[in-house]
Each structure stands twice: as structure tokens, then as C-alpha cells.
Design an enzyme around this catalytic site. Structure first.
Site: not given
Ligand code: IPM
Ligand code: MN
Ligand code: NAD
Length: 368
Positions: A141, A192, A225, A249, A253
């Protein structure tokens, strides 16, 4: 001691879900005499609209000086064409970077009432309680070089760099080991190392820190992975997962859907402990601004409210109050009160964002 909160509701559903958090804070002020003071400011697209930057220096100063930042969400299609440095997402990333919030705690817990809602079988996710510790100030990032450059053939090259130092790996891993000691005492580190030097260093440093300071904690390693695959195959095998910024990240999710909806997953992004004993801290739901449902009053405010519960616990040492709030949410869900993201039956009317907030507050009222 004073308790100063800076609320940055942001874009899309951010303000909608944050309105419900403010009601919950008011409830704690009125009924538990917690004396939170709230200041509100802009971040993301709304900040860009108002002063041409996704996070102004002034707002950043406020964020450094308050006890905890509560962030809603940033981003939206309206801003997709902006230069990278002006995009709403940069506002959030700048907050993480400048406050040095290196440990992003993303707990995925499956409430009993939702075991039948996940896309996985109930027995796979019932009782699930895992904590993903995502590094949040470094890695791909932020690594240099980065950018889009011309090549010699009239084409272009996009470049990002995954870069980690020993100290960056050690401090986030230390957070993971400390958390594990208060839970089931197990950490799984994901990278990885089979293809990336940054992954090799990650594995070596985690292993070394474990030997030096945390030999009592059970440590395992997985390629990220395979980790993603294991997270949906047998999620309850994990206690604490520690991983880098990008893998964290993606994996969080993925973990969110184990709990039924992205609208359920809170997070705490923590930095160094200050002199007053409180860490630099920002509390943010894992989900984004959800442009597809923004303005419709149908977003699930639970992730944002649970993020405030994390603030009670990690910034203000108010674990009992955090539990009170988490239990209220659990009971409301058990009663079948849900927003649309948690509805399967087409014939049942889902709760609106505000109705969900009201149900949680009513439950708190009944159980002071
Ligand atoms: C998260 C989001 C952020 C990230 C974005 C919006 C910068 O996806 O907090 O998970 O990638 O960290
Ligand atoms: Mn995210
Ligand atoms: P998203 O999380 O906004 O939405 C993904 C899906 O989940 C959508 O279908 C959305 O309707 C649903 N969803 C998300 N939160 C919900 C909630 N509380 N209640 C009900 N449904 C919910 O991710 P996206 O669509 O990939 O991104 C949209 C924008 O948000 C982008 O600009 C992205 O950069 C940004 N984003 C911001 C953050 C943040 O501010 N922390 C996090 C992720 C994405």
C-alpha cells in the site's frame, strides 16, 4: 479522564450508519455517565468536495489529538477518475499512516442467530471467533517505487512495491501474540514466502520473535493462498491470524462473509500507547461506502456500532460496557430484527438502518 471522539462519517452509507453510532454514544452518556464528547469532521469524497483534499491537515491534527477516531466509510464512483493522491481512499490511508496505526484488528465472530445465514454450512461457522491482525501502515500500500510509467514501446508499466522492515513485522506480530495469550493462545502467520522475499523475511522475523518472546504461544505458518482456502474450508481451526496489509485486506473481506454479511464486521486500528495509557486509535467497519445502497436507509449499521464497542474496550478500558452493547446486538438479531443484507425470506420486511439502531437502543434501555 475526558473521552474525546472525532467522528469522520465520510461517504455513501458512512453517515447513515454513523448516525446510529451517535445514538448509541448518547445512550451511554445519558445512562452510564460516560461523558464522551464528540467532534465531527470530513474525510474522503466529502472532504475533497469541500476543500479539495480527502483529508485536510487540520482534520489530521484533530485526529492526532483526540482519544479515538470513529470512521464511517470513504469512496464512491463519483471520485473514481481523480488523481491517486486526491482519491477518498487516500484520506483513510493517510490517517492510518500518519497516526502510525500499524495493527488493524478485524474480529470475525458468528452470532448464533446468523449461523443459518452464512453461505457456509451452519456446523462450519457456528461459534466462530477468529481475529485477523492485519498490518496497516506499510507493505504494498505504501512501498516505493510506485506509479505508472511509459515503457519504450508506447505501452505503460504499473508498479507497486511490497516492502517490510524487521521492526514493522515485529511490532504487528507482537500485537498478534499478545492478543492470542488472552484468547486460545494460537497464532497463524500468513504470507507467500514461496514466491516473495518480503514473505521470506516475514516468516523469519515472526519465527524469531516467537522464539525470543512468545514461546508459550502456538505458532503456525501458511501461504496466504492456502490460508484463504482454509478460511472457508475449516474456519474454526484459526484463533489469531497475522498477515500483511494486502493479504489482510483480502482475507478479512473473506472472513466477513463467514459471519453472514460484510455489514457485520468491525475493526480497530491501533498504534502506540500514549502517555495517558490510551493508544492512538481509529475504529472503522471493514465494509466500504456501498454506493449501490447508499441513501436508501437500508445499510446495516452493526459493523459500525460494533466498531464503537471495540473503542469502548481498546481505547477506554470499558470491557463491561462493550459486552453490554455486543449482547444487545446479539439479542436483537436473535429476535429476527435484521437489515436487508441479512434477509433470506423475500416475504419478510427488513429493518431499515434506523430501525436497527432503535432496536439496539431499546434493548439497551431494557437491560441497564
Ligand atoms: C479496507 C478498505 C481500504 C483498504 C481502502 C478503502 C483504502 O478496503 O479498510 O479494508 O484497502 O485498506
Ligand atoms: Mn478492504
Ligand atoms: P463495499 O464494502 O462498499 O460494498 C460491497 C458490497 O457489500 C456491496 O454490495 C454493498 O452494498 C454491501 N455492503 C457493504 N457494507 C454494507 C452494510 N453496512 N450493509 C449492507 N450491505 C453492505 O465495497 P465496494 O463496493 O468494493 O467499494 C465501494 C467503495 O468503498 C469504493 O470506493 C471503495 O474504495 C470503498 N471502500 C472503503 C472502505 C472504507 O472506507 N473503510 C472499505 C472498503 C471499500
Amino acid at each position: 479522564m475526558e473521552k474525546n471522539l472525532l467522528i469522520l462519517a465520510g461517504d455513501g452509507i458512512g453517515p447513515e450508519v454513523m448516525d446510529q453510532v451517535v445514538r448509541v454514544i448518547d445512550w451511554f452518556n445519558n445512562n452510564k455517565k460516560l461523558n464522551f464528547t464528540i467532534e465531527e469532521d470530513l474525510v474522503g469524497g466529502v472532504a475533497y468536495d469541500s476543500h479539495g483534499q480527502p483529508l485536510s491537515d487540520k482534520t489530521l491534527e484533530k485526529a492526532k489529538n483526540c482519544d479515538a477516531v470513529l470512521l464511517g466509510a470513504v469512496g464512491g464512483p463519483k471520485y473514481d477518475g481523480l488523481d491517486f493522491s486526491l482519491k477518498p481512499e487516500r484520506g483513510l490511508l493517510r490517517l492510518r499512516k500518519e497516526l502510525d496505526l500499524f495493527a488493524n484488528l478485524r474480529p470475525a465472530q458468528c452470532f448464533d442467530a446468523l449461523t443459518h445465514f452464512s453461505s457456509l454450512r451452519p456446523e462450519i461457522i457456528s461459534g466462530l471467533d477468529i481475529m485477523i491482525v492485519r498490518e496497516a501502515t506499510s507493505g504494498i500500500y505504501f512501498g516505493e517505487p510506485r506509479g505508472i510509467i511509459e515503457d519504450n514501446n508506447g505501452g505503460r508499466i504499473g508498479i507497486n512495491t511490497n516492502r517490510y522492515t524487521t521492526e514493522e513485522i515485529r511490532r504487528v506480530t507482537r500485537s498478534a501474540f499478545e492478543l492470542a495469550r488472552k484468547r486460545q493462545n494460537r497464532v497463524c502467520s500468513m504470507e507467500k514466502a514461496n514466491v516473495m522475499e518480503s514473505g521470506v523475511l516475514w516468516r523469519e522475523e515472526v519465527t524469531l520473535l516467537h522464539q525470543q518472546e512468545y514461546p508459550d504461544v502456538e505458532l503456525s505458518h501458511m501461504y496466504a493462498d492456502a490460508g484463504a482456502m482454509e478460511l472457508v474450508r475449516l474456519p474454526k481451526q484459526f484463533d489469531v491470524i497475522v498477515t500483511d496489509n494486502l493479504f489482510g485486506d483480502l482475507l478479512s473481506d473473506c472472513a466477513a462473509m463467514l459471519t453472514g454479511s460484510l455489514g457485520m464486521l468491525p475493526s480497530a486500528t491501533l498504534g502506540k500507547i500514549r502517555e495517558n495509557g490510551r493508544p492512538y486509535a481509529m475504529y472503522e467497519p471493514v465494509h466500504g461506502s456501498a454506493p449501490d445502497i447508499a441513501g436508501k436507509g437500508m445499510a446495516n449499521p452493526t459493523a459500525c456500532i460494533l466498531s464503537f464497542a471495540m473503542a469502548l474496550r481498546y481505547s477506554f478500558d470499558l470491557g463491561d460496557e462493550a459486552l453490554l452493547l455486543e449482547r444487545a446486538i446479539e439479542k436483537v438479531l436473535a429476535k429476527g430484527i435484521r437489515t436487508a443484507d441479512l434477509m433470506q425470506e423475500k416475504d419478510v420486511k427488513p429493518a431499515s438502518t434506523e430501525e436497527m439502531g432503535t432496536a439496539i437502543i431499546n434493548h439497551l434501555d431494557g437491560h441497564q
